[in-house]
Design an enzyme around this catalytic site. Structure first.
Site, PDB file in Angstrom:
ATOM      1  N   ASN A  10       0.866  -1.182   0.000  1.00  0.00           N
ATOM      2  CA  ASN A  10       0.000   0.000   0.000  1.00  0.00           C
ATOM      3  C   ASN A  10       0.904   1.233   0.000  1.00  0.00           C
ATOM      4  O   ASN A  10       1.469   1.590   1.027  1.00  0.00           O
ATOM      5  CB  ASN A  10      -0.893  -0.045   1.255  1.00  0.00           C
ATOM      6  CG  ASN A  10      -1.751   1.199   1.385  1.00  0.00           C
ATOM      7  OD1 ASN A  10      -1.825   2.022   0.476  1.00  0.00           O
ATOM      8  ND2 ASN A  10      -2.410   1.345   2.536  1.00  0.00           N
ATOM      9  N   LYS A  12       0.101   4.268  -0.416  1.00  0.00           N
ATOM     10  CA  LYS A  12      -0.553   5.458   0.146  1.00  0.00           C
ATOM     11  C   LYS A  12      -0.299   6.682  -0.757  1.00  0.00           C
ATOM     12  O   LYS A  12      -0.190   6.522  -1.967  1.00  0.00           O
ATOM     13  CB  LYS A  12      -0.088   5.682   1.589  1.00  0.00           C
ATOM     14  CG  LYS A  12      -0.263   4.410   2.439  1.00  0.00           C
ATOM     15  CD  LYS A  12      -0.128   4.639   3.911  1.00  0.00           C
ATOM     16  CE  LYS A  12      -0.301   3.312   4.636  1.00  0.00           C
ATOM     17  NZ  LYS A  12      -0.326   3.435   6.081  1.00  0.00           N
ATOM     18  N   HIS A  96      -9.691   1.350   4.588  1.00  0.00           N
ATOM     19  CA  HIS A  96      -8.409   1.498   5.285  1.00  0.00           C
ATOM     20  C   HIS A  96      -8.600   2.435   6.474  1.00  0.00           C
ATOM     21  O   HIS A  96      -9.397   3.377   6.409  1.00  0.00           O
ATOM     22  CB  HIS A  96      -7.346   2.050   4.326  1.00  0.00           C
ATOM     23  CG  HIS A  96      -5.987   2.037   4.950  1.00  0.00           C
ATOM     24  ND1 HIS A  96      -5.565   3.039   5.783  1.00  0.00           N
ATOM     25  CD2 HIS A  96      -4.994   1.123   4.901  1.00  0.00           C
ATOM     26  CE1 HIS A  96      -4.350   2.738   6.224  1.00  0.00           C
ATOM     27  NE2 HIS A  96      -3.979   1.584   5.696  1.00  0.00           N
ATOM     28  N   GLU A  98      -7.000   4.840   7.549  1.00  0.00           N
ATOM     29  CA  GLU A  98      -6.834   6.273   7.273  1.00  0.00           C
ATOM     30  C   GLU A  98      -8.098   6.843   6.633  1.00  0.00           C
ATOM     31  O   GLU A  98      -8.457   7.997   6.861  1.00  0.00           O
ATOM     32  CB  GLU A  98      -5.579   6.490   6.412  1.00  0.00           C
ATOM     33  CG  GLU A  98      -4.317   6.345   7.263  1.00  0.00           C
ATOM     34  CD  GLU A  98      -3.149   5.683   6.571  1.00  0.00           C
ATOM     35  OE1 GLU A  98      -3.084   5.677   5.330  1.00  0.00           O
ATOM     36  OE2 GLU A  98      -2.273   5.145   7.302  1.00  0.00           O
ATOM     37  N   GLU A 164      -6.007  -4.815  10.504  1.00  0.00           N
ATOM     38  CA  GLU A 164      -4.965  -3.809  10.764  1.00  0.00           C
ATOM     39  C   GLU A 164      -5.328  -3.023  12.021  1.00  0.00           C
ATOM     40  O   GLU A 164      -6.116  -2.067  11.947  1.00  0.00           O
ATOM     41  CB  GLU A 164      -4.868  -2.829   9.594  1.00  0.00           C
ATOM     42  CG  GLU A 164      -4.483  -3.469   8.286  1.00  0.00           C
ATOM     43  CD  GLU A 164      -3.877  -2.446   7.337  1.00  0.00           C
ATOM     44  OE1 GLU A 164      -2.716  -2.618   6.972  1.00  0.00           O
ATOM     45  OE2 GLU A 164      -4.555  -1.469   6.986  1.00  0.00           O
ATOM     46  N   GLY A 170       1.797   2.353  10.864  1.00  0.00           N
ATOM     47  CA  GLY A 170       2.757   3.452  10.714  1.00  0.00           C
ATOM     48  C   GLY A 170       3.398   3.886  12.024  1.00  0.00           C
ATOM     49  O   GLY A 170       4.012   4.944  12.099  1.00  0.00           O
ATOM     50  N   SER A 207       2.779  -1.982  10.638  1.00  0.00           N
ATOM     51  CA  SER A 207       4.216  -2.007  10.958  1.00  0.00           C
ATOM     52  C   SER A 207       4.891  -3.332  10.614  1.00  0.00           C
ATOM     53  O   SER A 207       5.790  -3.786  11.327  1.00  0.00           O
ATOM     54  CB  SER A 207       4.445  -1.644  12.431  1.00  0.00           C
ATOM     55  OG  SER A 207       4.035  -0.311  12.671  1.00  0.00           O
TER      56      SER A 207
HETATM   57  P1  PGA Z   1       2.429   0.368   7.771  1.00  0.00           P
HETATM   58  O1  PGA Z   1       1.016   0.573   7.034  1.00  0.00           O
HETATM   59  O2  PGA Z   1       2.999  -0.926   7.262  1.00  0.00           O
HETATM   60  O3  PGA Z   1       3.247   1.558   7.393  1.00  0.00           O
HETATM   61  O4  PGA Z   1       2.139   0.292   9.236  1.00  0.00           O
HETATM   62  C1  PGA Z   1       0.153  -0.490   6.815  1.00  0.00           C
HETATM   63  C2  PGA Z   1      -1.120  -0.007   6.172  1.00  0.00           C
HETATM   64  O5  PGA Z   1      -1.527   1.127   6.448  1.00  0.00           O
HETATM   65  O6  PGA Z   1      -1.744  -0.714   5.383  1.00  0.00           O
END
Ligand code: PGA
Length: 248
Positions: A10, A12, A96, A98, A164, A170, A207
């Site tokens: 992803n 982003k 997601h 976000e 998640e 993140g 992460s």
């Molecule tokens: P990350 O993001 O691996 O940077 O924690 C995962 C995601 O948002 O799908």
């Protein structure tokens, strides 16, 4: 049929088109001839046109980070399945964290996206996950069930779930193996109880790095990873691919 482990990148809101194209080129090399893994990539909408430039033999699959439920219409700022397919996308991430927590997408809206997009013929990666305060209050299962509820009536064909935990995205704070196993088992059992069908593939995200992926990917109900930060570098994606192939 054993399904291949899915590594979904992803990206982003990162990488302009040229940068996305060159990273995809490096990953294409790393992904050729894989036995037990599949590499899917979700670039930004702006860079998704790189999907159309992939050679027909490419092992990579491309998708979007969000999608609307309608085919077309007065929906400023949105993108539909036919538009994504035209660019070469074959899947879309929906819900997601976000989108849910930064942009305020509700459970109902996210369900609408997933059901509508799936009916229009694209694979959906449906994200769920609890916030830290919800976990601390012992409400993780309740939150996951509430987020999934709208799928049970008419489960979208080919849907993939991504668990998640919001607090792990993140942040560098990966969920523990027992937290991941508990959430994945809960979702799988709930799915079978509510739909009478086999559970879908369930990815873990939050992460994921080459340092922690081997133990996470080896957990029995983990079908792969949804990878943010670590997917932006060819070297870490290559390391994740190697780990996955070693696990078989
Ligand atoms: P990350 O993001 O691996 O940077 O924690 C995962 C995601 O948002 O799908």
């Amino acid at each position: 049929m054993t399904r291949k482990r899915l590594l979904v990148a992803n990206w982003k809101m990162n990488l302009t088109r040229d940068a996305a194209s060159s990273l995809a080129g490096e990953l294409r090399g790393a992904a050729s001839g894989l036995r037990s893994s599949e590499i899917w990539i979700a670039p930004s909408f702006g860079a998704l046109s790189i999907a159309g430039e992939e050679p027909p033999s490419s092992p990579l699959k491309f998708g979007a980070q969000n999608v609307h439920w309608a085919e077309s219409g007065a929906f400023t700022g949105e993108v539909s399945v036919p538009m994504l397919r035209e660019l070469g996308a074959s899947f879309a991430i929906v819900g997601h964290s976000e989108r849910r927590h930064v942009f305020g997408e509700s459970d109902d809206l996210v369900i609408k996206r997933a059901l509508g997009a799936s009916k229009l013929g694209i694979d959906v990666i449906f994200c769920i996950g609890e916030r830290l305060e919800e976990r601390n209050l012992g409400r993780t299962h309740e939150v996951l069930e509430r987020q999934l509820e709208g799928l049970f009536g008419e489960p979208p064909k080919g849907v993939i779930i991504a668990y998640e935990p919001v607090w792990a995205i993140g942040t560098g704070k990966v969920a523990s193996e027992s937290e991941i196993s508990d959430a994945h088992s809960f979702v799988a059992d709930l799915w079978t109880r509510r739909t009478g069908a086999e559970p879908p593939q369930i990815l873990y995200g939050g992460s994921v790095t080459p340092e922690n992926f081997a133990s996470i990917a080896a957990l029995p109900k983990v079908s792969g990873g949804l990878i943010g930060g670590a997917s932006l570098k060819a070297s870490s994606m290559q390391a994740l691919i190697e780990i996955s192939e070693k696990l078989g």
